[in-house]
Design a protein around this motif. Structure first.
Motif, short mmCIF file in Angstrom:
data_model
loop_
_atom_site.label_atom_id
_atom_site.label_comp_id
_atom_site.label_asym_id
_atom_site.label_seq_id
_atom_site.Cartn_x
_atom_site.Cartn_y
_atom_site.Cartn_z
N LEU A 437 0.80 -1.08 -0.17
CA LEU A 437 -0.08 -0.12 0.13
C LEU A 437 0.91 1.11 -0.10
N VAL A 438 1.98 1.35 0.88
CA VAL A 438 2.92 2.45 0.61
C VAL A 438 3.46 2.76 -0.66
N LEU A 439 3.79 1.55 -1.07
CA LEU A 439 4.31 1.64 -2.76
C LEU A 439 3.19 1.95 -3.65
N LEU A 440 1.99 1.58 -3.59
CA LEU A 440 1.05 2.19 -4.47
C LEU A 440 0.70 3.72 -4.14
N CYS A 441 0.71 4.06 -2.91
CA CYS A 441 0.31 5.63 -2.83
C CYS A 441 1.49 6.48 -3.28
N LYS A 442 2.89 5.85 -3.13
CA LYS A 442 3.87 6.58 -3.66
C LYS A 442 3.84 6.78 -5.45
N LEU A 443 3.38 5.43 -5.90
CA LEU A 443 3.27 5.54 -7.32
C LEU A 443 1.99 6.43 -7.80
N ASP A 444 1.08 6.65 -6.82
CA ASP A 444 0.05 7.73 -7.21
C ASP A 444 0.63 9.14 -7.52
N THR A 445 1.51 9.38 -6.45
CA THR A 445 2.34 10.62 -6.57
C THR A 445 3.01 10.83 -7.71
N LYS A 446 3.60 9.75 -8.05
CA LYS A 446 4.52 9.82 -9.46
C LYS A 446 3.65 10.00 -10.44
N ALA A 447 2.46 9.34 -10.70
CA ALA A 447 1.68 9.75 -11.79
C ALA A 447 1.19 11.10 -12.25
N LYS A 448 1.34 11.74 -11.17
CA LYS A 448 0.85 13.34 -11.33
C LYS A 448 2.07 13.98 -12.17
N HIS A 449 3.21 13.52 -12.32
CA HIS A 449 4.30 14.04 -12.98
C HIS A 449 4.04 14.18 -14.74
N TYR A 450 2.87 13.02 -15.14
CA TYR A 450 2.55 13.22 -16.62
C TYR A 450 1.67 14.28 -16.99
N LYS A 451 1.85 15.03 -17.75
CA LYS A 451 1.25 16.12 -18.38
C LYS A 451 -0.01 15.68 -18.91
N ASP A 452 0.05 14.46 -19.69
CA ASP A 452 -1.02 13.96 -20.30
C ASP A 452 -1.62 12.83 -19.23
N ILE A 453 -2.85 13.04 -18.91
CA ILE A 453 -3.57 12.34 -17.83
C ILE A 453 -3.82 11.07 -18.35
N LEU A 455 -1.84 9.11 -20.19
CA LEU A 455 -0.62 8.36 -19.75
C LEU A 455 -0.49 8.22 -18.20
N ALA A 456 -0.72 9.11 -17.12
CA ALA A 456 -0.96 8.74 -15.81
C ALA A 456 -1.72 7.39 -15.59
N TYR A 457 -3.01 7.47 -16.09
CA TYR A 457 -3.65 6.18 -15.80
C TYR A 457 -3.06 4.98 -16.44
N LEU A 458 -2.45 5.08 -17.71
CA LEU A 458 -1.77 3.88 -18.20
C LEU A 458 -0.57 3.54 -17.51
N PHE A 459 -0.01 4.38 -16.70
CA PHE A 459 1.11 4.29 -15.96
C PHE A 459 0.48 3.66 -14.52
N LEU A 460 -0.57 4.01 -13.86
CA LEU A 460 -0.93 3.24 -12.79
C LEU A 460 -1.35 1.82 -13.22
N ALA A 461 -1.98 1.59 -14.38
CA ALA A 461 -2.36 0.36 -14.77
C ALA A 461 -1.48 -0.66 -14.94
N ASN A 462 -0.33 -0.01 -15.64
CA ASN A 462 0.93 -0.77 -15.84
C ASN A 462 1.52 -1.49 -14.51
N ASN A 463 1.68 -0.35 -13.75
CA ASN A 463 2.41 -0.71 -12.25
C ASN A 463 1.80 -1.79 -11.25
N LEU A 464 0.34 -1.41 -11.52
CA LEU A 464 -0.63 -2.10 -10.58
C LEU A 464 -0.66 -3.51 -10.91
N GLN A 465 -0.76 -3.77 -12.37
CA GLN A 465 -0.78 -5.22 -13.03
C GLN A 465 0.55 -5.74 -12.40
N TYR A 466 1.66 -4.98 -12.42
CA TYR A 466 3.01 -5.76 -12.16
C TYR A 466 3.00 -6.16 -10.79
N VAL A 467 2.44 -5.35 -9.84
CA VAL A 467 2.29 -5.56 -8.62
C VAL A 467 1.31 -6.96 -8.37
#
Length: 645
Positions: A437-453, A455-467
């Motif tokens: 959960l700590v990792l996923l929360c940190k990934l949420d903050t990193k997704a905000k660095h994408y200017k295209d939202i 891509l932010a959601y694809l980033f979250l999907a990719n990383n959560l799928q890996y988890v």
């Protein structure tokens, strides 16, 4: 009177209190000129004992100096022991009546000669049979359950001894023969008051074997300054040596030594304890102090936790043997040291896991991952957490008393699984879920660095799928459960749907909802232009995206294709001919359905170039085979059409 009964009368060590007074003249048959009964017994005993003992006096015969009594003739050796035991009984009997008897002095002289002989035999057996009495041979050929019986012999045992001796000779078990001989000698020397001489020899020889064994196993005593000066790589080599050594030391070295000691000194519990304690305690203390010294004097960091867990596991797994081998009160310090090491190792592990959590929280990398792919933090953290799960059994013990994570600050659905007061989850499960959960929360903050939202959601999907995949394919699955996996798989699909809506929604919206309802060619031409622009823009922007997981990639492709490919094909089939006939409108038809299908098939490998329209005119890259994905009602991409088409 039967022979056995006569032996009991003659050699019983129990003497009545009246035996210390001179015999009364009033007794029937007593005559001052006649020898007493005890004198007669002593005379006969001396007559029988003197030739047997003097034959093996190394100071009077050459044979006795160069030959081993037990090696030369084992039956004669047993007779020698019985003779010494009988002499001791007769001396005890006579001493009660006449402690200054000349016969008693003569017997004492014979006893000293016999003890020197047995002392020499004891030393020779221990020295000459080092190979047969090594702890490995003893521990594999004997058991501690069979060493507690007395090894003294009497006439009634003679036949049994002969049968046992023949049986042992048949299997040529030299270690058991040596152990039996040592036990016979030890019992005789202890019963005659020569325990100190016997123990001195035994302790010197056996302690040297144990100390040598510890040295050969690579275990050495390290002071804090030595550990401080070592880098982790050098210390890890020492830990590896210790892990290899501890199993051999416990199961073979100390276990075999305890078996031998119990067998040789079976007649005396106190002697067994003092002997084993003096032989093994020092080496065992060095062995079990090593883990404590490592964690006490080396810098704590998360990457060291697995070696520390290995050491904890080694002591924990061997604790039943440690507890049994060092069961004497005088060896309690050994068990205490092993327990102290366990406690210190556990403290190190808890601290290292907390430090790992801090490492996740402190990660401040802000650069978006190219293609909205998997972040290095996700890979490193899940590798660490899944490796922790491999130690779930011992982590359950280590974390049992740890305070539970403060998950009340987050909704239970976000935490991942149900955990009520009525059915609390194990501490190890809570800890693993919390770290993820700590990792996923940190990934949420990193997704905000994408200017295209999108891509932010694809980033979250990719990383959560890996988890999720890492959890499903490791021991984490058994710690977190199917409920956790199902809930997070649902979240992956939710992220993927948001990506699809934001990244491809304008393409989907550019296709008329009723593809066949265009009233004029001009409106169809505008619809084609709008689709061309939207699709080209989406393809160029999303073409850099990467989805490494095959299932997730197929899931997103199929979902997008359901909404784009089929609607566009219907629209294309309905208006393409009319557009081709109109010279001014023909150029508006840039993509055939097959072209759209090929472009969608090539997505999410991260190889589509952005910024050049030529990529739309070229064929798909031959270096990457296209994967045709079938829907439930037929093929998705052209090339494998249904028969009805």
């Amino acid at each position: 009177m039967p022979r056995k009964g006569m032996r009991i009368v003659c050699f019983s060590p129990k003497v009545s209190s009246s035996s210390s007074s001179p015999p009364s003249p009033l007794r029937i048959g007593y005559s001052p000129s006649r020898p007493s009964f005890s004198d007669s017994v002593m005379d006969r005993t001396l007559e029988m004992a003197e030739p047997v003992i003097m034959k093996w006096n190394p100071e009077t015969t050459t044979v006795a100096r160069v030959t081993s009594l037990f090696y030369e003739n084992r039956r004669e050796a047993r007779d020698f022991i019985k003779t010494v035991n009988n002499l001791q009984k007769a001396m005890h009997f006579l001493a009660g009546e006449n402690s200054s008897s000349e016969k008693l002095a003569r017997a004492q002289n014979l006893m000293q000669i016999a003890m020197k002989r047995l002392q020499k035999e004891f030393y020779q057996i221990l020295s000459m049979n080092r190979a047969h009495l090594d702890p490995e041979s003893v521990s594999t050929r004997s058991s501690r359950t069979s060493t507690g019986s007395s090894t003294s012999y009497n006439d009634d045992d003679e036949d049994d001894i002969r049968v046992a001796d023949e049986s042992i000779s048949e299997v040529e078990d030299a270690s058991l023969l040596a152990m039996a001989d040592l036990s016979l000698i030890a019992e005789c020397m202890i019963s005659t008051g020569y325990a100190r001489e016997c123990l001195k020899i035994y302790k010197i020889i056996r302690k040297s074997i144990v100390d040598e064994g510890i040295y050969r196993l690579g275990v050495e005593k390290l002071v804090s300054s030595q550990i401080h000066k070592m880098n982790w790589e050098a210390l890890e080599v020492r830990i590896e040596n210790w892990l290899n050594a501890v199993r051999t030391a416990v199961k073979t070295l100390f276990n075999g030594e305890r078996i031998l000691c119990d067998h040789v000194f079976a007649s005396s519990d106190s002697i067994r304890e003092s002997c084993f304690s003096e032989i093994a305690k020092e080496g065992a203390a060095i062995l079990f102090a090593f883990p404590e010294n490592v964690v006490k004097h080396s810098k704590k960091s998360p990457d060291k936790v697995f070696r520390v867990l290995d050491m904890y596991n080694a002591i924990s797994n061997h604790w039943p043997e440690i507890d049994s081998i060092f069961s004497f009160e005088s060896t309690n310090s050994v068990k205490s040291q092993a327990l102290t090491s366990l406690i210190k190792l556990g403290e190190f592990v808890r601290s290292a896991i907390n430090d790992f959590e801090s490492v996740i929280l402190k990660d401040n990398s802000k650069s978006p991952v190219a293609g909205a792919g998997i972040h290095h933090l996700t890979i490193d953290a899940m590798s660490y957490i899944s490796n922790l799960a491999d130690y779930s059994n011992i982590l359950s013990d280590i974390l049992a008393d740890s305070p539970p994570p403060a998950k009340n600050v987050l909704p239970e659905s976000y935490f991942g699984f149900s955990d009520s007061d009525e059915s609390p989850a194990p501490a190890i499960s809570l800890k693993m879920a919390w770290l993820i959960l700590v990792l996923l929360c940190k990934l949420d903050t990193k997704a905000k660095h994408y200017k295209d939202i999108s891509l932010a959601y694809l980033f979250l999907a990719n990383n959560l799928q890996y988890v999720v995949v890492k959890v499903r394919t490791s021991n984490l699955k058994y710690l977190l459960g199917d409920e956790w996996v199902t809930k997070h798989e649902t979240k992956v699909k939710q992220f993927a749907s948001k990506y699809e809506r934001l990244g491809w929604g304008h393409v989907i919206d550019s296709i008329p909802s009723d593809p066949t309802a265009m009233e004029t060619p001009e409106k169809a031409k505008e619809a084609f232009k709008k689709f061309n622009s939207s699709f080209e823009q989406a393809y160029r922007k999303q073409g850099i995206c990467v989805v490494q997981d095959n299932k997730l990639r197929d899931y997103i492709k199929i979902s997008i294709a359901r909404k784009i490919f089929r609607l566009y094909r219907e629209f294309y089939n309905a208006h393409e001919q009319k557009m081709r006939r109109d010279r001014n409108s023909a150029a508006a038809v840039r993509f055939a359905p097959e072209d759209v299908g090929h472009r969608l098939s090539d997505l999410f490998f991260g190889h589509v170039e952005s910024g050049s329209s030529s990529s739309f005119e070229s064929s798909p890259s031959p270096s990457r085979p296209r994967r045709e994905i079938e829907l439930s009602n037929g093929p998705l991409w052209p090339g494998r059409k249904k028969e009805s088409d």
